[in-house]
Design an enzyme around this catalytic site. Structure first.
Site, PDB file in Angstrom:
ATOM      1  N   ASN A 236       0.873  -1.179   0.000  1.00  0.00           N
ATOM      2  CA  ASN A 236       0.000   0.000   0.000  1.00  0.00           C
ATOM      3  C   ASN A 236       0.910   1.228   0.000  1.00  0.00           C
ATOM      4  O   ASN A 236       1.500   1.575   1.028  1.00  0.00           O
ATOM      5  CB  ASN A 236      -0.890  -0.036   1.249  1.00  0.00           C
ATOM      6  CG  ASN A 236      -1.923   1.058   1.245  1.00  0.00           C
ATOM      7  OD1 ASN A 236      -1.909   1.945   0.378  1.00  0.00           O
ATOM      8  ND2 ASN A 236      -2.823   1.020   2.205  1.00  0.00           N
TER       9      ASN A 236
ATOM     10  N   ARG B 132      -2.256  -2.180  -3.757  1.00  0.00           N
ATOM     11  CA  ARG B 132      -3.524  -1.490  -3.567  1.00  0.00           C
ATOM     12  C   ARG B 132      -3.515  -0.255  -4.466  1.00  0.00           C
ATOM     13  O   ARG B 132      -2.572   0.537  -4.428  1.00  0.00           O
ATOM     14  CB  ARG B 132      -3.652  -1.066  -2.108  1.00  0.00           C
ATOM     15  CG  ARG B 132      -4.934  -0.352  -1.854  1.00  0.00           C
ATOM     16  CD  ARG B 132      -5.038   0.105  -0.430  1.00  0.00           C
ATOM     17  NE  ARG B 132      -6.355   0.648  -0.234  1.00  0.00           N
ATOM     18  CZ  ARG B 132      -6.818   1.059   0.915  1.00  0.00           C
ATOM     19  NH1 ARG B 132      -6.068   0.968   1.996  1.00  0.00           N
ATOM     20  NH2 ARG B 132      -8.014   1.554   1.017  1.00  0.00           N
TER      21      ARG B 132
ATOM     22  N   HIS C 260     -13.203   1.559  -0.534  1.00  0.00           N
ATOM     23  CA  HIS C 260     -13.134   0.525   0.524  1.00  0.00           C
ATOM     24  C   HIS C 260     -13.645  -0.824   0.018  1.00  0.00           C
ATOM     25  O   HIS C 260     -14.028  -1.681   0.815  1.00  0.00           O
ATOM     26  CB  HIS C 260     -14.024   0.893   1.745  1.00  0.00           C
ATOM     27  CG  HIS C 260     -13.492   1.985   2.605  1.00  0.00           C
ATOM     28  ND1 HIS C 260     -14.330   2.843   3.278  1.00  0.00           N
ATOM     29  CD2 HIS C 260     -12.245   2.342   2.934  1.00  0.00           C
ATOM     30  CE1 HIS C 260     -13.626   3.706   3.978  1.00  0.00           C
ATOM     31  NE2 HIS C 260     -12.342   3.426   3.777  1.00  0.00           N
TER      32      HIS C 260
ATOM     33  N   ARG D 176     -13.564  14.256   7.191  1.00  0.00           N
ATOM     34  CA  ARG D 176     -14.355  14.490   5.966  1.00  0.00           C
ATOM     35  C   ARG D 176     -15.830  14.690   6.322  1.00  0.00           C
ATOM     36  O   ARG D 176     -16.343  14.022   7.219  1.00  0.00           O
ATOM     37  CB  ARG D 176     -14.235  13.292   5.026  1.00  0.00           C
ATOM     38  CG  ARG D 176     -12.907  13.237   4.312  1.00  0.00           C
ATOM     39  CD  ARG D 176     -12.766  11.956   3.511  1.00  0.00           C
ATOM     40  NE  ARG D 176     -11.760  11.085   4.099  1.00  0.00           N
ATOM     41  CZ  ARG D 176     -11.555   9.824   3.745  1.00  0.00           C
ATOM     42  NH1 ARG D 176     -12.284   9.280   2.807  1.00  0.00           N
ATOM     43  NH2 ARG D 176     -10.637   9.094   4.332  1.00  0.00           N
TER      44      ARG D 176
ATOM     45  N   GLU E 260      -7.449  -6.070   4.540  1.00  0.00           N
ATOM     46  CA  GLU E 260      -7.319  -5.737   3.129  1.00  0.00           C
ATOM     47  C   GLU E 260      -6.051  -6.337   2.533  1.00  0.00           C
ATOM     48  O   GLU E 260      -6.024  -6.732   1.372  1.00  0.00           O
ATOM     49  CB  GLU E 260      -7.335  -4.213   2.954  1.00  0.00           C
ATOM     50  CG  GLU E 260      -8.710  -3.640   3.256  1.00  0.00           C
ATOM     51  CD  GLU E 260      -8.715  -2.142   3.480  1.00  0.00           C
ATOM     52  OE1 GLU E 260      -9.149  -1.431   2.581  1.00  0.00           O
ATOM     53  OE2 GLU E 260      -8.310  -1.699   4.572  1.00  0.00           O
TER      54      GLU E 260
END
Ligand code: AMP
Length: 394
Positions: free
Chosen positions: A9, A90, A179, A240, A380
């Site tokens: 990642n 990723r 996601h 956010r 993940e």
């Protein structure tokens, strides 16, 4: 036969990795290089209960990759780099090009670069990681795993925005969702857990972390998700704003003479839990402050309410729901949030068992609940490694 697969990642100044032994799905080691580009970059490597941490100059991602790989050999994690047969990356945005993970070749690289406009902070840096590994491990199988792919099964009426259609045609403005790797992973884990084919399950997955999104999954396919054209949409997050009335933007631009960049920064970095509480983006801080701080309490209540609104929407959308699954830093660790999201929903067939919820049980619904409630830690990195094993050239 054992295969060593590394999941990567790459961020703008960081590189996270985890090495797996597949198909056993055993994590061999994991680590992180932070502050890439600086003289005091920090390299952390965890393996066999050891943790090594080193501060050193790391100029760019290529150096970070070389450092990581040479350390794996130096510490005997692998005997030679040939042992690493696969690399999974990723990648933030796969647009409409990638409904699934893809073998990385020149064509894939070109396509990812073409999507830079849609994910300017992420896709270019993901590509930097991809190119660095292609140089360092030219013979390894390389696969790109996109945050958006899982949601490519949404129906057109669910991904088109009610603005002039030409913007979709011209710029690809539509709901993509993010996601995806996490929603897919926990959905499949749940199916394994209850020993039921995923095709027979309807699920609502709540990934609640610094970034949060909710997903409606019908028979293993995403049919709706709360994030949209960008990961700014949907529920309220750490910094956010999630969904707001779009007219707030021209209003503020006018009143405060703000630029587009400043407004974008406000919505992405100064809003959410931080913006409302004025205290912190970190959920633990909000929880701790809420009893004696009105704005922290307000932020907490809003956070929960917005999740409940999506759960309600998705119950209607799916018609029949077998389970609601919680994951991500908040979803996995905060029994309090799970309780607040699920309470007073008996009329919808949702009943929580407080004891199971607080004791950390995977299933925490009451026996009378017709919809199961579950906590499943996301992984993940493992999903990425699984995709490296699964995906073949198209
Ligand atoms: P993530 O982005 O998935 O790593 O999640 C990060 C978020 O999880 C932060 O807001 C943390 O405050 C929150 N978090 C981590 N542990 C806990 C906990 N034990 N209780 C509540 N929130 C937590």
């Amino acid at each position: 036969m054992e295969h060593k697969i590394i999941a990567i990642n790459a961020g703008s100044s960081s590189l996270k990795f985890q090495l797996f032994s597949m198909p056993a799905e055993v994590s061999v080691c994991q680590g992180l290089i932070e502050r890439i580009g600086l003289d005091d970059a920090v390299f952390t490597l965890k393996f066999r209960e050891q943790k090594i941490s080193q501060t050193l100059p790391v100029t760019n991602h290529q150096q970070a990759v070389d450092l990581l790989l040479s350390s794996l050999v130096q510490h005997g994690v692998v005997t030679s780099l040939q042992e690493i047969e696969g690399v999974g990356h990723r990648v933030a945005h796969g647009g409409e090009f990638f409904p699934d993970s893809a073998i990385i070749d020149e064509n894939t690289i070109t396509r990812i670069a073409q999507l830079n406009d849609l994910a300017p902070l992420h896709n270019p840096v993901n590509l930097t990681g991809i190119k660095a590994f292609r140089t360092a491990l030219p013979d390894a199988k390389a696969v790109a795993v996109f945050d958006t792919s899982f949601h490519q099964t949404m129906a057109k009426m669910d991904y088109i925005y009610p603005i002039p259609y030409s913007y979709y045609e011209k710029y690809g403005i539509r709901r993509y969702g993010f996601h995806g790797t996490s929603h897919k992973y926990v959905a499949h884990r749940y199916a394994e857990l209850v020993d039921t084919p995923i095709e027979q399950l309807n699920l609502i997955t709540c990934h609640l972390g610094n970034g949060s999104s909710i997903c409606a999954i019908e028979g293993g396919k995403s049919i709706h998700t709360s994030m949209g054209f960008t990961p700014l949409a949907g529920v309220m997050m750490g910094t956010r704003c999630g969904d707001i009335d779009p007219s707030i933007l021209p209003f503020l631009a006018d009143k405060e003479h703000q630029t587009v960049e400043a407004l974008n920064q406000m919505m992405n970095s100064q809003s959410g839990l931080l913006g409302v509480s004025g205290l912190s983006h970190d959920f633990r801080d909000i929880l701790a402050a809420a009893p004696q701080n009105e704005r922290a309490q307000l932020a907490l209540d809003m956070f929960v309410e917005r999740i409940r609104a999506y759960v309600g929407q998705y119950l209607v959308k799916l018609g029949k729901v077998d389970a609601i699954i919680f994951t991500g830093g908040i979803g996995e660790n905060s029994a309090d949030v799970r309780e607040k999201v699920c309470r007073n929903l008996e009329m919808l067939g949702i009943s929580i068992c407080d004891e199971e919820n607080h004791s950390g049980s995977t299933i925490f619904s009451a026996s009378r609940s017709s919809i199961a409630l579950a906590v499943i830690p996301t992984n993940e990195e493992l999903m990425i490694a699984q995709d490296v094993m699964r995906v073949e050239k198209r």
